[in-house]
Scaffold this motif. Structure first.
Motif, PDB file in Angstrom:
ATOM      1  N   LEU A 286       8.932  11.259 -12.886  1.00 15.47           N
ATOM      2  CA  LEU A 286       8.906  10.120 -11.971  1.00 15.47           C
ATOM      3  C   LEU A 286       7.909  10.396 -10.855  1.00 15.47           C
ATOM      4  O   LEU A 286       8.038  11.369 -10.106  1.00 15.47           O
ATOM      5  N   THR A 287       6.916   9.520 -10.745  1.00 14.12           N
ATOM      6  CA  THR A 287       5.841   9.698  -9.771  1.00 14.12           C
ATOM      7  C   THR A 287       5.588   8.387  -9.050  1.00 14.12           C
ATOM      8  O   THR A 287       5.395   7.345  -9.691  1.00 14.12           O
ATOM      9  N   PHE A 288       5.593   8.444  -7.721  1.00 15.34           N
ATOM     10  CA  PHE A 288       5.378   7.259  -6.898  1.00 15.34           C
ATOM     11  C   PHE A 288       4.303   7.544  -5.861  1.00 15.34           C
ATOM     12  O   PHE A 288       4.189   8.660  -5.356  1.00 15.34           O
ATOM     13  N   GLN A 289       3.555   6.498  -5.518  1.00 17.99           N
ATOM     14  CA  GLN A 289       2.466   6.638  -4.560  1.00 17.99           C
ATOM     15  C   GLN A 289       2.684   5.669  -3.401  1.00 17.99           C
ATOM     16  O   GLN A 289       2.818   4.460  -3.614  1.00 17.99           O
ATOM     17  N   PRO A 290       2.722   6.177  -2.163  1.00 19.32           N
ATOM     18  CA  PRO A 290       2.849   5.253  -1.028  1.00 19.32           C
ATOM     19  C   PRO A 290       1.633   4.359  -0.915  1.00 19.32           C
ATOM     20  O   PRO A 290       0.501   4.794  -1.150  1.00 19.32           O
ATOM     21  N   GLN A 291       1.869   3.087  -0.597  1.00 21.82           N
ATOM     22  CA  GLN A 291       0.767   2.130  -0.483  1.00 21.82           C
ATOM     23  C   GLN A 291       0.944   1.290   0.767  1.00 21.82           C
ATOM     24  O   GLN A 291       2.042   0.816   1.066  1.00 21.82           O
ATOM     25  N   VAL A 292      -0.131   1.086   1.493  1.00 21.76           N
ATOM     26  CA  VAL A 292      -0.128   0.138   2.601  1.00 21.76           C
ATOM     27  C   VAL A 292      -0.002  -1.262   1.997  1.00 21.76           C
ATOM     28  O   VAL A 292      -0.819  -1.664   1.160  1.00 21.76           O
ATOM     29  N   SER A 293       1.051  -1.988   2.418  1.00 24.80           N
ATOM     30  CA  SER A 293       1.394  -3.226   1.711  1.00 24.80           C
ATOM     31  C   SER A 293       1.693  -4.408   2.618  1.00 24.80           C
ATOM     32  O   SER A 293       1.836  -5.534   2.133  1.00 24.80           O
ATOM     33  N   GLY A 294       1.809  -4.155   3.925  1.00 23.16           N
ATOM     34  CA  GLY A 294       2.286  -5.190   4.829  1.00 23.16           C
ATOM     35  C   GLY A 294       3.763  -5.052   5.139  1.00 23.16           C
ATOM     36  O   GLY A 294       4.296  -5.773   5.990  1.00 23.16           O
ATOM     37  N   LEU A 295       4.453  -4.137   4.445  1.00 28.83           N
ATOM     38  CA  LEU A 295       5.882  -3.922   4.673  1.00 28.83           C
ATOM     39  C   LEU A 295       6.146  -2.830   5.703  1.00 28.83           C
ATOM     40  O   LEU A 295       7.300  -2.440   5.901  1.00 28.83           O
ATOM     41  N   GLU A 296       5.112  -2.338   6.365  1.00 27.31           N
ATOM     42  CA  GLU A 296       5.261  -1.247   7.325  1.00 27.31           C
ATOM     43  C   GLU A 296       5.858  -1.801   8.627  1.00 27.31           C
ATOM     44  O   GLU A 296       5.175  -1.977   9.639  1.00 27.31           O
TER      45      GLU A 296
END
Length: 529
Positions: free
Chosen positions: A88-98
């Protein structure tokens, strides 16, 4: 010698049925350190509740992504980069949900444009975030006429009322954060956001009385075709309150179910709601989390065209009271939060996950309180398997999500912890049964068919799942609906749409994901490796 042999055979025959009742325990591996997820749900008083997880596909690749609240820190979206069947691998992304002061998220396609949006619960103004595609979001409160208020919100649920092009959203609010709260504060009114006369949302309607809601669920409890709003409340901060069920009929004011309609007074420290049709009678059961005394409710008399809302508790009989830690030397009562029914070993029977954690160093309750994984046996009882499965966590847990993050037919697990990193476990079971994954779609509005039902039949038994947005604790899932099939190579699939009509998709092969769209044949979906 012959008599001894006969005696041994008799013993085997007696023991064998008992052995057959023991469910296969799944194997989970903690992959937090390598997953890329580092978000912690931080904060004290205003963040003692909340901490939910949203699991949904934000980039249309078929893999579930994750939104995690940060409490006093910023919330974070994680894009799923796992390979099929891999780690399981996830990457943080700038999305507008910050955003800050976030307690949880619920995914839903609010504007029915085919892109998932998010309802954001906050200490302060709630927000609806419009999905733009490619895992990007923008605030839509003004564009959609959504009044986010300025309360301490900890629960939500969504449905589409009959004939409406926009959803109805219920918001569960907690203690009045502007009042002196010691020793007891008052509870802020919950809100019902219904569509306006010209579309989008009308001003919110107070749901009075309100008793500090921590979980809400629109559910068609009586199979009437019109979901009601079930509300689970925290008795810590109310006097004279109770669990509630609101009848929500199109064009009418909400009405509480009464004792004359079968509704009994029930007072618990209500934290979360999980629902599924456990006994296969067509009506959902409800697991209600609390402090020390969890409930499993089933209709006392589910007969006739209009059953009464008379529920009985079968938690003790089913072995799911989960009222204290199941290992360690801290045997004080437990505190339960998020709950979810899913088939984690693919034997065709719904199992139950429960997240546990002390509210805030409450001395009468366990501080070392492992999460539960209760596996259903063929006789309908449940067996605690959290420690053996590898998911027993002594952190202070709140929200959670069981979902197939690497798309291998095995349900993985993510759990939010207070003031510590969220955790991720991969299901690596080698003895699980067969499975099928289903995504239900229809033309706008309500493209995800919220309020509909899926029926899966194999080996002469039928499992049913209601399509809902809500329940759990401060977070929910939208996307693939998972069914275990035991040893079956295929299953017969039917969908009851929100308007009551049915589609029969026939026999579909196990081990695949299918898109079920109204008035079209089932479509097998190919995912990336």
């Amino acid at each position: 010698m012959r008599s001894s042999f006969a005696a041994i055979c008799a013993m085997v025959l007696l023991v064998q049925p008992a052995l057959a009742q023991v469910p296969v325990v799944p194997t989970y591996v903690d992959e937090t350190a390598s997953s890329g997820i580092t978000t912690s749900y931080d904060g004290e008083w205003f963040f003692m509740v909340g901490g939910g997880v949203a699991s949904f596909d934000c980039n249309d690749d078929g893999f579930a992504d994750i939104a995690l609240p940060g409490g006093t820190a910023l919330a974070q979206l994680y894009v799923n980069r796992s390979s099929k069947g891999g780690s399981l691998t996830f990457q943080p992304q700038v999305s507008g949900l910050e955003l800050d002061s976030v307690g949880g998220f619920y995914p839903a396609d609010i504007d029915s444009d085919g892109i998932t949006d998010l309802l954001v619960l906050r200490v302060g103004e709630n927000e609806v975030m419009r999905g733009l595609g490619a895992c990007m979001f923008e605030r839509a409160n003004e564009a959609w006429g959504f009044d986010g208020g300025d309360a301490w919100s900890a629960a939500a649920a969504l449905t589409f009322e009959r004939g409406a092009s926009w959803p109805t959203i219920a918001i569960g609010n907690y203690i009045d954060r502007e009042e002196e709260i010691s020793p007891w504060g008052s509870c802020t009114d919950n809100w019902l956001h219904r569509p306006g006369a010209t579309g989008q949302f009308a001003p919110p309607l107070p749901l009075t009385p309100s008793f500090c809601a921590l979980s809400m669920l629109f559910t068609d409890w009586d199979k009437s075709g019109t979901p009601s709003l079930r509300v689970s409340n925290d008795r810590e901060y109310y006097e004279g309150g109770q669990e509630q069920m609101w009848r929500i009929l199109p064009g009418e004011a909400p009405k509480l179910l009464t004792p004359a309609e079968g509704w009994k007074v029930l007072r618990i420290w209500g934290m979360g709601i999980a629902s599924t049709d456990l006994d296969r009678d067509g009506y959902p059961e409800y697991f209600l989390t609390s402090m020390a005394d969890n409930k499993l409710q089933t209709l006392a008399a589910p007969t006739g065209p209009a059953p009464k809302a008379d529920y009985k508790d079968v938690a003790f009989a089913k072995g799911v009271t989960a009222h204290r830690p199941y290992f360690g030397d801290d045997l004080r009562p437990s505190t339960a939060w998020h709950a979810q029914f899913e088939d984690v070993n693919n034997d065709g029977l719904a199992d139950l996950f429960v997240a546990k954690g002390n509210v805030e160093k409450m001395p009468d309750f366990a501080m070392h309180d492992p999460n539960n994984l209760l596996l259903q046996a063929p006789d309908g009882t449940f067996v605690e398997s959290g420690e053996t499965a590898g998911i027993a966590n002594n952190g202070i847990s709140r929200g959670g999500a069981l979902a197939d993050f690497n798309m291998d037919g095995l349900l993985d697990l993510v759990v939010v912890n207070r003031n510590a990193s969220a955790q991720v476990w991969r299901n690596t079971s080698s003895m699980a049964g067969k499975w099928i994954g289903l995504a239900v779609k229809k033309p706008a509005p309500n493209v995800d068919a919220i309020g509909g039902w899926i029926e899966v039949t194999h080996d002469g038994v039928t499992s049913r799942r209601e399509l809902t947005v809500g329940g759990g604790h401060a977070g929910g899932q939208l996307g693939w609906v998972h069914f275990g099939l035991a040893a079956a190579d295929k299953a017969t699939i039917k969908v009851t749409w929100p308007d009551g009509t049915q589609s029969d998709f026939g026999d579909l092969a196990a081990g695949s994901f299918y898109r079920l769209e109204r008035d079209k044949p089932a479509e097998a979906v190919t995912l990336r490796d």
